[in-house]
Design an enzyme around this catalytic site. Structure first.
Site, PDB file in Angstrom:
ATOM      1  N   LYS A  79     -15.343   0.413  32.436  1.00 20.86           N
ATOM      2  CA  LYS A  79     -15.839  -0.593  31.497  1.00 20.86           C
ATOM      3  C   LYS A  79     -14.968  -0.521  30.241  1.00 20.86           C
ATOM      4  O   LYS A  79     -14.584   0.587  29.819  1.00 20.86           O
ATOM      5  CB  LYS A  79     -17.307  -0.291  31.167  1.00 20.86           C
ATOM      6  CG  LYS A  79     -18.000  -1.303  30.282  1.00 20.86           C
ATOM      7  CD  LYS A  79     -19.482  -0.945  30.087  1.00 20.86           C
ATOM      8  CE  LYS A  79     -20.207  -1.971  29.236  1.00 20.86           C
ATOM      9  NZ  LYS A  79     -21.655  -1.670  29.075  1.00 20.86           N
ATOM     10  N   SER A 154     -24.768  -5.594  30.041  1.00 20.18           N
ATOM     11  CA  SER A 154     -23.451  -5.858  29.532  1.00 20.18           C
ATOM     12  C   SER A 154     -22.318  -5.378  30.458  1.00 20.18           C
ATOM     13  O   SER A 154     -21.184  -5.804  30.290  1.00 20.18           O
ATOM     14  CB  SER A 154     -23.286  -5.181  28.170  1.00 20.18           C
ATOM     15  OG  SER A 154     -23.369  -3.778  28.297  1.00 20.18           O
ATOM     16  N   SER A 178     -27.962  -2.039  30.743  1.00 22.54           N
ATOM     17  CA  SER A 178     -26.639  -2.595  31.067  1.00 22.54           C
ATOM     18  C   SER A 178     -25.958  -2.040  32.304  1.00 22.54           C
ATOM     19  O   SER A 178     -24.924  -2.557  32.713  1.00 22.54           O
ATOM     20  CB  SER A 178     -25.699  -2.428  29.879  1.00 22.54           C
ATOM     21  OG  SER A 178     -25.966  -3.436  28.945  1.00 22.54           O
TER      22      SER A 178
END
Ligand code: GLN
Length: 492
Positions: A79, A154, A178
């Site tokens: 990420k 997210s 997330s």
């Protein structure tokens, strides 16, 4: 070989150690898939082919020399919230568009030390604030199951990359859902560990008392492999806990589903906005666990209504503090021709932060300001404690707690939910972070539009092995985790 992307982590590890294929072949395979297919999914912010191939060659050398770890040579995606030395780390924000970290996050350091190969950095909501990944300054990522839908957020880029087989597994972070919600939207398994299990060092901070990193993959087994690498105490993160790390892979069959007591919170299944298909799939998965020997026990979690308001006070309060460091002076976006220092701060921040981030900075600053601090922030902290106690009471009678991960399946891109509508979609995930507990998402079927549905299991502190083991056994008895989106079936 055309089907390397269909192999599990265990199969990849076996193939590499038996020299059925090399890390270079495997890495090239994934890089080709990214080059061919990611223009449709848009999961990567940055692809790092040169570095990946160099790491692959080093892995092949280690495999040959016999000093490889269990995962040497397997690729992954990080990420874009994990700092990576020499590679841009944006956190999905224009304010960090030109930011190259001088050091690696501990998680990245550990994956490198384990011989894993970094394919690149994947998309996310700006500063991890959001549930769709649309707030990223580079634009939206598509859900591999339906390209006009969001992958969740997210950690939407992580989920989309894995679901489209553009990475075998990926790291994510979870401040209020997330990891679990995008895993749910993309039909994946994702684990949010106990707060303190994984180091936060080098992870761009959103809300420090809630942030936690974890694995996102196709199966509990794949997640267990990555947990074995990233879990553990880190002297550089004072909130990481000195506690022995389990062997998550070895423990995969250790929890007995027979006799397992699964708590079903009454309040969770009557939530307004809980989609009928989601409810049905989750109930079917619980029935399956019951057939496997578990006992379903109705429980009360009386604080349910307080989850959303409490989280959306504490998280923005911490964010407003964490994000004050982006001032256009030392690094990150700086406005053109500032008139004076105040102008530099104001315009750099106004230009660099998107609307959702600005909204949260405003809410958080307000909640922390003199005169409102006690009424909002301190009160929210007290409610946070009550939410935690609610869970601890429940765990006196049950081993784990079941819930949907999200009340709906993936939204359409551009659905333009109002902030409050979007926040309500986090109802099932926020409390876990407020209490610091671990929780896992497992895919359990599809809705009428063929979009994935996820089951969430919440465990007591440090029960990561137990959660992975339960889901692993569920996955031995079902095949939802083996289903692939059409784009994942395409060959590069
Ligand atoms: N959707 C939640 C939020 O917007 C959770 C995000 C997260 O876990 N990073 O804050």
């Amino acid at each position: 070989m055309t089907d390397l992307h269909r192999l599990s982590i265990r199969e990849l590890a076996e193939g590499l150690s038996q020299a059925k294929f090399s890390s270079r072949e495997l890495t090239e395979h994934y890089l080709q898939r990214i080059a061919k297919l990611d223009s449709q999914v848009k999961s990567y912010v940055t692809v790092t082919p040169e570095q990946a191939l160099a790491e692959a060659d080093a892995a092949d050398a280690a495999l040959k020399a016999g000093n490889a770890t269990a995962l040497t040579g397997i690729p992954l995606a990080h990420k874009d919230i994990f700092c990576t030395k020499g590679i841009k780390t944006t956190a999905g924000s224009k304010i960090l568009d030109n930011f190259i970290s001088p050091y690696d996050a501990t998680v990245v350091e550990k994956t490198k030390a384990a011989g894993l190969v970094t394919l690149g950095k994947v998309n996310m909501d700006e500063f991890a604030m959001g549930s769709t990944s649309e707030s990223s300054y580079v634009g939206a990522t598509s859900n591999p199951w339906a390209l006009d839908h969001v992958p969740g957020g997210s950690s939407g880029g992580s989920a989309a990359a894995v679901a489209a087989d553009l990475a075998p597994f990926a790291t994510g972070t979870d401040t209020g859902g997330s990891i679990r919600q995008p895993a749910s939207f993309c039909g994946l398994t994702g684990l949010k560990p106990t707060y303190g299990r994984v180091s936060r060092f080098g992870i761009i901070a959103y809300a420090s008392s809630l942030d936690q990193a974890g694995p996102m993959a196709r199966s509990a087994e794949d997640c267990a492999y990555l947990m074995n690498v990233i879990a553990g105490h880190d002297a550089k993160d004072s909130t990481s806990v000195k506690k022995e790390v389990d062997d998550y892979v070895a423990n995969l069959s250790n929890t007995s589903v027979k006799g397992l007591r699964i708590g079903i919170p009454k309040q969770y299944f009557n939530v307004v906005g809980l989609d009928a298909d989601v409810k049905a799939r989750v109930e079917e998965s619980l029935k399956k666990l019951e057939e496997m020997g578990a006992t379903l026990v109705e429980i009360d979690l009386n604080m349910t209504e307080a989850y959303v308001p409490t989280y959306y006070l504490i998280a923005p309060a911490e964010a407003s503090s964490n994000l004050s460091r982006y001032d256009g002076v030392r690094y990150g976006h700086r406005c053109e021709n500032p008139a004076d220092l105040m102008d530099l701060y104001k315009r750099s921040r106004s230009e660099g932060f998107g609307p959702e981030v600005q909204r949260r900075i405003l809410i958080g600053t307000y909640a922390l300001s003199a005169g409102y601090y006690d009424a909002y922030y301190v009160k929210a902290q007290k409610v946070r404690r009550l939410i935690q106690q609610d869970f601890l009471k429940a765990f006196e009678n049950v081993d784990v707690i079941a819930a949907p991960s999200a009340p709906t399946t993936a939204y359409k891109i551009g659905a333009n939910l109002s902030p409050t509508e979007m926040y309500l979609g986090d109802i099932y995930t926020l409390a876990v972070n407020l209490a610091g507990l671990p929780a896992i998402n497992a895919p359990v079927g599809f809705d009428k539009d063929s979009l994935p549905v996820g089951l969430q299991l919440i465990g007591n502190y440090w029960s990561e092995s137990q959660l992975l083991s339960i889901v692993h056994q569920y996955q031995q008895n079902t095949d939802w985790h083996t289903k692939r989106a059409a784009i994942a079936e395409e060959n590069a």
